[in-house]
Design an enzyme around this catalytic site. Structure first.
Site, PDB file in Angstrom:
ATOM      1  N   ASN A  23       0.808  -1.211   0.000  1.00 12.34           N
ATOM      2  CA  ASN A  23       0.000   0.000   0.000  1.00 12.34           C
ATOM      3  C   ASN A  23       0.846   1.267   0.000  1.00 12.34           C
ATOM      4  O   ASN A  23       0.369   2.334  -0.390  1.00 12.34           O
ATOM      5  CB  ASN A  23      -0.945  -0.001   1.203  1.00 12.34           C
ATOM      6  CG  ASN A  23      -2.075  -0.983   1.039  1.00 12.34           C
ATOM      7  OD1 ASN A  23      -2.462  -1.324  -0.077  1.00 12.34           O
ATOM      8  ND2 ASN A  23      -2.622  -1.467   2.141  1.00 12.34           N
ATOM      9  N   ARG A  93      -6.204  -1.004  -8.680  1.00 12.95           N
ATOM     10  CA  ARG A  93      -6.925  -0.012  -7.895  1.00 12.95           C
ATOM     11  C   ARG A  93      -6.100   1.253  -7.682  1.00 12.95           C
ATOM     12  O   ARG A  93      -6.600   2.371  -7.772  1.00 12.95           O
ATOM     13  CB  ARG A  93      -7.300  -0.613  -6.537  1.00 12.95           C
ATOM     14  CG  ARG A  93      -8.005   0.351  -5.595  1.00 12.95           C
ATOM     15  CD  ARG A  93      -8.312  -0.314  -4.284  1.00 12.95           C
ATOM     16  NE  ARG A  93      -9.045   0.587  -3.401  1.00 12.95           N
ATOM     17  CZ  ARG A  93      -9.437   0.262  -2.173  1.00 12.95           C
ATOM     18  NH1 ARG A  93      -9.168  -0.936  -1.706  1.00 12.95           N
ATOM     19  NH2 ARG A  93     -10.087   1.126  -1.422  1.00 12.95           N
ATOM     20  N   CYS A 117      -8.591  -6.128  -8.565  1.00 15.36           N
ATOM     21  CA  CYS A 117      -9.302  -7.286  -8.034  1.00 15.36           C
ATOM     22  C   CYS A 117     -10.778  -6.969  -7.811  1.00 15.36           C
ATOM     23  O   CYS A 117     -11.149  -5.842  -7.508  1.00 15.36           O
ATOM     24  CB  CYS A 117      -8.654  -7.765  -6.735  1.00 15.36           C
ATOM     25  SG  CYS A 117      -8.307  -6.441  -5.582  1.00 15.36           S
ATOM     26  N   ARG A 122     -15.430   0.969  -6.545  1.00 13.05           N
ATOM     27  CA  ARG A 122     -14.392   1.738  -5.878  1.00 13.05           C
ATOM     28  C   ARG A 122     -14.670   3.230  -6.085  1.00 13.05           C
ATOM     29  O   ARG A 122     -14.107   3.862  -6.968  1.00 13.05           O
ATOM     30  CB  ARG A 122     -13.017   1.385  -6.448  1.00 13.05           C
ATOM     31  CG  ARG A 122     -12.591  -0.031  -6.100  1.00 13.05           C
ATOM     32  CD  ARG A 122     -11.229  -0.330  -6.696  1.00 13.05           C
ATOM     33  NE  ARG A 122     -10.706  -1.581  -6.169  1.00 13.05           N
ATOM     34  CZ  ARG A 122     -11.052  -2.776  -6.621  1.00 13.05           C
ATOM     35  NH1 ARG A 122     -11.918  -2.871  -7.604  1.00 13.05           N
ATOM     36  NH2 ARG A 122     -10.535  -3.879  -6.091  1.00 13.05           N
ATOM     37  N   ASP A 125     -15.179   9.512  -4.815  1.00  8.97           N
ATOM     38  CA  ASP A 125     -15.806  10.797  -4.526  1.00  8.97           C
ATOM     39  C   ASP A 125     -15.024  11.614  -3.507  1.00  8.97           C
ATOM     40  O   ASP A 125     -14.954  12.839  -3.592  1.00  8.97           O
ATOM     41  CB  ASP A 125     -17.247  10.600  -4.055  1.00  8.97           C
ATOM     42  CG  ASP A 125     -17.342   9.681  -2.847  1.00  8.97           C
ATOM     43  OD1 ASP A 125     -16.826   8.552  -2.910  1.00  8.97           O
ATOM     44  OD2 ASP A 125     -17.928  10.091  -1.823  1.00  8.97           O
ATOM     45  N   GLN A 126     -14.423  10.931  -2.521  1.00  7.25           N
ATOM     46  CA  GLN A 126     -13.642  11.659  -1.527  1.00  7.25           C
ATOM     47  C   GLN A 126     -12.367  12.246  -2.138  1.00  7.25           C
ATOM     48  O   GLN A 126     -11.916  13.321  -1.744  1.00  7.25           O
ATOM     49  CB  GLN A 126     -13.295  10.745  -0.347  1.00  7.25           C
ATOM     50  CG  GLN A 126     -14.497  10.321   0.478  1.00  7.25           C
ATOM     51  CD  GLN A 126     -15.204  11.515   1.116  1.00  7.25           C
ATOM     52  OE1 GLN A 126     -14.571  12.353   1.738  1.00  7.25           O
ATOM     53  NE2 GLN A 126     -16.508  11.589   0.959  1.00  7.25           N
TER      54      GLN A 126
END
Length: 248
Positions: A23, A93, A117, A122, A125-126
């Site tokens: 990540n 992603r 995946c 997903r 908007d934020q």
């Protein structure tokens, strides 16, 4: 074979190597696009999303050299476009981190909606909320989101997701003025991204708390940086060893 015979009573000993945090890597690699000289990233996890992140930069014009399965050197000075290839971007992603990085580099990004995946929708908007607060406009055409700003400017933003926190950090690093992110994500990979950017010359404080402050800078330099170990993988190994010890 229909059974295992295990003779216990012996201590468990040995070492395991923990991979770099995925990540963190999928945000740090796009962040290299903002550097004004090459970066060397070490302890990169050998996984498909990381390879895709590097391939995206290659297709955009960066010079990418793998110095081993866990070390990559990237020269972003030859990047010649602000468009992320649709075919590659839709496979993962984390492709949305290219939005924040390209906004920091050239104030405009055209990036496909995230894929990867099959964990359901997903929403971003934020992310868009944060970009708008920084002075951006956006549009969506044929599955490609275009975000641009005449001038990125600092803002006060309330966040609710980790990915959006990291994307706004990327975009705010070179924005004019002060950006304050409240309710910021506090995971280790958020801290690692902030540490990477600070090593390049950014001015980020508060990473690891729920309030992050970013004071915009004009320049970011290339560096050598080692990604933190993956805490999820480390926790998995700990659980395995605990279970094994209970069986002895």
């Amino acid at each position: 074979m229909n059974k295992y015979i295990i003779h216990g009573g012996r201590p468990l000993m040995g070492e395991v190597t923990i991979s770099g945090a995925k990540n963190a890597a999928v945000a740090i690699i796009p962040a290299v696009a903002m550097a004004e000289s090459p970066c060397r990233i070490e302890n990169v996890p050998n996984i498909s999303d990381v390879k895709l992140s590097a391939r995206i930069l290659t297709e955009m014009g960066a010079t990418v050299r793998w110095l081993g399965k866990n070390t990559v050197e990237i020269d972003p000075t030859t990047i010649h476009t602000n468009v992320v290839p649709s075919e590659l971007g839709r496979k993962m992603r984390g492709s949305y981190y290219n939005i924040g990085a390209l906004l920091g580099r050239c104030s405009k990004a055209i990036v496909p909606l995230p894929g990867g995946c099959d964990f359901g929708v997903r929403p971003i908007d934020q992310h868009i909320k944060g970009f708008k607060a920084l002075g951006c406009t956006y549009s969506l055409n044929d599955g490609m989101i275009e975000v641009s700003a005449k001038e990125l400017r600092g803002a006060h933003i309330y966040m609710v997701t980790g990915g959006a926190t990291m994307n706004i950090i990327l975009a705010a690093v070179k924005a004019k003025g002060l950006t304050v992110i409240e309710n910021a994500a506090r995971e280790p990979h958020v801290v690692d991204l902030a540490n990477f950017l600070n090593s390049m010359g950014a001015n980020i404080s508060g990473a690891g708390t729920d309030v992050i402050k970013i004071r915009g800078v004009e320049h970011l330099k290339g560096i050598t940086y080692s990604i933190i170990p993956d805490q999820i993988e480390a926790g998995t190994w700990r659980l395995r060893l605990q279970r094994a010890a209970m069986c002895l």
